[in-house]
Design an enzyme around this catalytic site. Sequence first.
Site, mmCIF file in Angstrom:
data_model
loop_
_atom_site.group_PDB
_atom_site.id
_atom_site.type_symbol
_atom_site.label_atom_id
_atom_site.label_comp_id
_atom_site.label_asym_id
_atom_site.label_seq_id
_atom_site.Cartn_x
_atom_site.Cartn_y
_atom_site.Cartn_z
ATOM 1 N N ARG A 47 0.819 -1.213 0.000
ATOM 2 C CA ARG A 47 0.000 0.000 0.000
ATOM 3 C C ARG A 47 0.853 1.264 0.000
ATOM 4 N NH1 ARG A 47 -2.087 1.696 4.554
ATOM 5 N NH2 ARG A 47 -2.336 -0.387 5.430
ATOM 6 N N LYS A 77 -9.211 7.371 -19.195
ATOM 7 C CA LYS A 77 -9.626 7.929 -20.499
ATOM 8 C C LYS A 77 -8.449 7.886 -21.478
ATOM 9 C CE LYS A 77 -13.249 8.889 -17.965
ATOM 10 N NZ LYS A 77 -14.225 7.844 -17.718
HETATM 11 C C1 LIG Z 1 -13.295 14.961 -16.581
HETATM 12 C C2 LIG Z 1 -13.343 13.744 -15.708
HETATM 13 N N1 LIG Z 1 -12.733 13.776 -14.517
HETATM 14 C C3 LIG Z 1 -12.764 12.724 -13.682
HETATM 15 C C4 LIG Z 1 -13.431 11.570 -14.012
HETATM 16 C C5 LIG Z 1 -13.474 10.414 -13.043
HETATM 17 O O1 LIG Z 1 -12.566 9.455 -13.417
HETATM 18 P P1 LIG Z 1 -12.696 7.906 -13.034
HETATM 19 O O2 LIG Z 1 -13.883 7.373 -13.765
HETATM 20 O O3 LIG Z 1 -11.384 7.361 -13.479
HETATM 21 O O4 LIG Z 1 -12.873 7.839 -11.559
HETATM 22 C C6 LIG Z 1 -14.077 11.486 -15.238
HETATM 23 C C7 LIG Z 1 -14.809 10.263 -15.619
HETATM 24 O O5 LIG Z 1 -15.580 10.259 -16.562
HETATM 25 C C8 LIG Z 1 -14.026 12.600 -16.115
HETATM 26 O O6 LIG Z 1 -14.629 12.588 -17.316
#
Ligand SMILES: Cc1ncc(COP(=O)(O)O)c(C=O)c1O
Length: 385
Positions: free
Chosen positions: A58, A205
Amino acid sequence: MSTSSQSPDSPFASHDGLSLESRVVAAGRPARVSDAGVNVGIDLNSTFLAPGSAGYGRFGNSTWSALEDAIASLENGPTLVLSSGVAAITALFSILPRGAVITASRNGYSGTMVLLRQAEASGAAEVRYVDVSNTDEVLAALPGTTLLWLESPTNPALEVADLPKLIAAAKAQNIGVGVDNTFATPLLQQPLELGADVVIHSLSKYIAGHSDVVLGSISTKDPALYQRLADVRKINGSIPGPFEVWLALRGIRTLGVRLERAQRNALEIALRLSLHPAVERVRYPGLPTDPHHETAKSFMKGFGAVIAFDHRGGADAADRACAASQLVAHATSLGGVESLWERRHRWSTESPTIPTNLIRLSIGIEDLEDLWRDIDSALLASLKS
Ligand SMILES: Cc1ncc(COP(=O)(O)O)c(C=O)c1O
């Protein structure tokens, strides 16, 4: 050699002299000694032999360090990887003093909006909601702000904040600035270089890029802030799995070519959508007619590959379009090699300021004409009820 852009004690070579397109390929590789692998391995250990600093799974992991090094090299700031983008945002919000004032977009990513509303409801923070693309409105909200939270471009309305102006104004007033750089990626904008204190990513993403992992990161040049956030990750346990991190490291190697191709597709598709009978309004900062085009052009190196548009036939027709495509998948998320679309209000958490007929379309790297044929025919079919 450790440099200021790398995490403390980074074992990886610096790539400060290279372009970002080379760094995505070269950063976070093992030292070049005879018979070393060109890639790091997947460090599957929950514990490490004493004496030594590694300790327990961790606290750290050599696969995490490689991805952290790669992102640090792109954002120019030591980086921590966490279990998700939301975990990264939560880690940042959790270190704000009780009663902090957060100035944030009124229609950013729905998960972030939930966190902001929870912080308000519990009394942990006061939130000032602004239109981040309206510079005067944001500047007016700054006095007394503890954290200026800038998601830009915003999800899903693709509004663009004038990051250079807003970050400079906030820093001049000693206000903390955090930027969610998920949509742009460090290849298009580097908020730490503009003076922001923290940059977060949903690595799920563009950076991982294949819709196969959920991961997040947080980068900062401030050593004390880095240590506080590292402690939050360690104590709260919002740690990533080594395999997911390795997949993201594999994915980041092609970020430059993926983004280049997806952006090229996106601009052409946005142009064609703006002439389509099923489309009322296209939101894409790459279109010269978009209200955010000039701001984006003034400091971003590209416009990204997410488009939003409002369906002329309303919410039901938007749903019919998303269900009718054959190549574009009807699914949430964005930033993968495959194109995805959905009507955002199918989620109850979507901001009321987002139109109910808005479709978010994440453009991938497929052949442009195949994509257009699919989108065009799904939209035409959706006009027939
Ligand atoms: C702009 C943005 N920030 C943060 C997140 C959150 O990310 P995660 O799904 O990896 O927790 C997302 C998810 O769609 C996002 O589009």
